[in-house]
Design a protein around this motif. Structure first.
Motif, PDB file in Angstrom:
ATOM      1  N   TRP A  73       0.817  -1.211   0.000  1.00  0.00           N
ATOM      2  CA  TRP A  73       0.000   0.000   0.000  1.00  0.00           C
ATOM      3  C   TRP A  73       0.858   1.273   0.000  1.00  0.00           C
ATOM      4  CZ3 TRP A  73      -5.179   0.695  -0.536  1.00  0.00           C
ATOM      5  CH2 TRP A  73      -5.970  -0.451  -0.509  1.00  0.00           C
ATOM      6  N   VAL A  74       2.099   1.172   0.403  1.00  0.00           N
ATOM      7  CA  VAL A  74       2.947   2.347   0.600  1.00  0.00           C
ATOM      8  C   VAL A  74       3.169   3.142  -0.692  1.00  0.00           C
ATOM      9  CG1 VAL A  74       5.259   3.086   1.332  1.00  0.00           C
ATOM     10  CG2 VAL A  74       4.011   1.372   2.642  1.00  0.00           C
ATOM     11  N   ASP A  75       3.206   2.472  -1.821  1.00  0.00           N
ATOM     12  CA  ASP A  75       3.425   3.177  -3.094  1.00  0.00           C
ATOM     13  C   ASP A  75       2.172   3.873  -3.626  1.00  0.00           C
ATOM     14  OD1 ASP A  75       6.091   2.459  -3.138  1.00  0.00           O
ATOM     15  OD2 ASP A  75       5.722   0.615  -4.270  1.00  0.00           O
ATOM     16  N   ARG A  76       1.045   3.618  -3.019  1.00  0.00           N
ATOM     17  CA  ARG A  76      -0.205   4.246  -3.466  1.00  0.00           C
ATOM     18  C   ARG A  76      -0.348   5.619  -2.810  1.00  0.00           C
ATOM     19  NH1 ARG A  76      -4.402  -0.872  -3.113  1.00  0.00           N
ATOM     20  NH2 ARG A  76      -2.937  -2.392  -3.970  1.00  0.00           N
ATOM     21  N   TYR A  77      -0.975   6.528  -3.510  1.00  0.00           N
ATOM     22  CA  TYR A  77      -1.243   7.876  -2.985  1.00  0.00           C
ATOM     23  C   TYR A  77       0.053   8.550  -2.505  1.00  0.00           C
ATOM     24  CZ  TYR A  77      -5.670   5.368  -2.779  1.00  0.00           C
ATOM     25  OH  TYR A  77      -6.750   4.580  -3.071  1.00  0.00           O
ATOM     26  N   PRO A  78       1.032   8.703  -3.382  1.00  0.00           N
ATOM     27  CA  PRO A  78       2.325   9.253  -2.949  1.00  0.00           C
ATOM     28  C   PRO A  78       2.238  10.696  -2.460  1.00  0.00           C
ATOM     29  CG  PRO A  78       2.238   9.070  -5.331  1.00  0.00           C
ATOM     30  CD  PRO A  78       0.985   8.427  -4.803  1.00  0.00           C
ATOM     31  N   THR A  79       3.108  10.980  -1.518  1.00  0.00           N
ATOM     32  CA  THR A  79       3.267  12.341  -1.012  1.00  0.00           C
ATOM     33  C   THR A  79       4.131  13.102  -2.000  1.00  0.00           C
ATOM     34  OG1 THR A  79       3.092  11.665   1.290  1.00  0.00           O
ATOM     35  CG2 THR A  79       4.262  13.718   0.875  1.00  0.00           C
ATOM     36  N   SER A  80       3.792  14.337  -2.247  1.00  0.00           N
ATOM     37  CA  SER A  80       4.597  15.181  -3.121  1.00  0.00           C
ATOM     38  C   SER A  80       5.865  15.614  -2.392  1.00  0.00           C
ATOM     39  CB  SER A  80       3.796  16.419  -3.522  1.00  0.00           C
ATOM     40  OG  SER A  80       4.627  17.322  -4.235  1.00  0.00           O
ATOM     41  N   THR A  95       5.998  17.204   0.966  1.00  0.00           N
ATOM     42  CA  THR A  95       5.242  18.454   1.078  1.00  0.00           C
ATOM     43  C   THR A  95       3.770  18.060   1.238  1.00  0.00           C
ATOM     44  OG1 THR A  95       5.176  18.697  -1.350  1.00  0.00           O
ATOM     45  CG2 THR A  95       6.900  19.919  -0.172  1.00  0.00           C
ATOM     46  N   LEU A  96       3.007  18.131   0.172  1.00  0.00           N
ATOM     47  CA  LEU A  96       1.573  17.837   0.244  1.00  0.00           C
ATOM     48  C   LEU A  96       1.318  16.334   0.320  1.00  0.00           C
ATOM     49  CD1 LEU A  96      -1.325  18.942   0.139  1.00  0.00           C
ATOM     50  CD2 LEU A  96      -1.200  18.703  -2.354  1.00  0.00           C
ATOM     51  N   ARG A  97       0.587  15.920   1.344  1.00  0.00           N
ATOM     52  CA  ARG A  97       0.244  14.507   1.537  1.00  0.00           C
ATOM     53  C   ARG A  97      -1.246  14.317   1.256  1.00  0.00           C
ATOM     54  NH1 ARG A  97       2.177  13.217   6.822  1.00  0.00           N
ATOM     55  NH2 ARG A  97       4.128  12.853   5.732  1.00  0.00           N
ATOM     56  N   PRO A  98      -1.585  13.418   0.330  1.00  0.00           N
ATOM     57  CA  PRO A  98      -3.004  13.153   0.070  1.00  0.00           C
ATOM     58  C   PRO A  98      -3.690  12.599   1.321  1.00  0.00           C
ATOM     59  CG  PRO A  98      -1.624  12.159  -1.635  1.00  0.00           C
ATOM     60  CD  PRO A  98      -0.704  12.637  -0.537  1.00  0.00           C
ATOM     61  N   HIS A 117       0.716  18.776   6.574  1.00  0.00           N
ATOM     62  CA  HIS A 117       1.046  18.142   5.288  1.00  0.00           C
ATOM     63  C   HIS A 117      -0.202  17.949   4.430  1.00  0.00           C
ATOM     64  CE1 HIS A 117       5.327  17.368   5.539  1.00  0.00           C
ATOM     65  NE2 HIS A 117       5.173  16.945   6.787  1.00  0.00           N
ATOM     66  N   THR A 118      -1.304  17.486   5.006  1.00  0.00           N
ATOM     67  CA  THR A 118      -2.511  17.281   4.199  1.00  0.00           C
ATOM     68  C   THR A 118      -3.130  18.609   3.787  1.00  0.00           C
ATOM     69  OG1 THR A 118      -4.003  17.094   6.116  1.00  0.00           O
ATOM     70  CG2 THR A 118      -3.033  15.039   5.251  1.00  0.00           C
ATOM     71  N   GLN A 119      -2.771  19.676   4.494  1.00  0.00           N
ATOM     72  CA  GLN A 119      -3.268  21.014   4.172  1.00  0.00           C
ATOM     73  C   GLN A 119      -2.340  21.775   3.225  1.00  0.00           C
ATOM     74  OE1 GLN A 119      -3.392  22.485   8.192  1.00  0.00           O
ATOM     75  NE2 GLN A 119      -5.478  21.739   8.534  1.00  0.00           N
ATOM     76  N   GLY A 120      -1.184  21.192   2.888  1.00  0.00           N
ATOM     77  CA  GLY A 120      -0.225  21.861   2.014  1.00  0.00           C
ATOM     78  C   GLY A 120       0.526  22.982   2.708  1.00  0.00           C
TER      79      GLY A 120
END
Length: 187
Positions: A8-15, A48-51, A121-124
């Protein structure tokens, strides 16, 4: 439904792109990084930005792995089809197997502290970056003349560098346990 685990770690990558941060923080961060580069510091951005999907996975993997949450009680997230409950050959919940899979996720994510579901992070509004330099770093605060930093350590943990970052509106984490974390308010 797919079982939890390191896949699951490779899914929804953090920028790791500062341009994915928002508004004033994005602009401040970019200016701070430019000042660091001009001063010949090395800057390595890891997040940076985390989904929100990634935050969900990280948050619950950590809680399950650290015996804080029962895998059978994890609230569902509509867009994530994960099964946190691993089972034995008889089809019964296997708590050690579930915790082991979550622990593997924690390790693969490189989690050092319990992740929040909603965070800077989720807020950018945050960045994880490693900063280092050799010798004396001569860097300008925002709207100021360059000044030398000769004190140790020669990393993002340097208190004098924290003051320079703050002049740009990029605040070093005010909590322990997350060395690379900077944000718009230190959280």
């Amino acid at each position: 439904m797919a079982l939890s685990g390191p896949e699951w770690v490779d899914r929804y990558p953090t920028s790791s792109d500062p341009n994915d941060c928002v508004g004033e923080f994005r602009d401040n961060l970019i200016q701070f990084i430019k000042a660091l580069h001009a001063a010949k510091a090395t800057v390595k951005i890891s997040a940076t930005l985390r989904p929100p999907q990634r935050a969900y996975l990280m948050h619950h993997a950590y809680k399950i792995a650290h015996n804080v949450e029962d895998p059978g009680n994890v609230p569902k997230m509509a867009v994530i089809n994960i099964d946190w409950v691993h089972r034995d050959e008889a089809g019964e919940p296997d708590l050690p197997k579930s915790r082991s899979a979550a622990s593997q996720m924690v390790t693969a994510y490189g989690i050092v502290a319990q992740p929040a579901l909603v965070s800077r992070h989720t807020q950018g509004r945050a960045v994880d970056m490693d900063i280092s330099w050799n010798g004396t770093l001569t860097i300008a605060p925002r709207n100021g003349a360059p000044r030398p930093i000769a004190s140790m350590p020669r990393t993002g943990e340097n208190k004098e560098l924290h003051a320079i970052g703050a002049s740009y509106g990029v605040i070093k984490a005010v909590f322990a346990g997350d060395p690379p974390h900077w944000s718009d308010d230190g959280h």
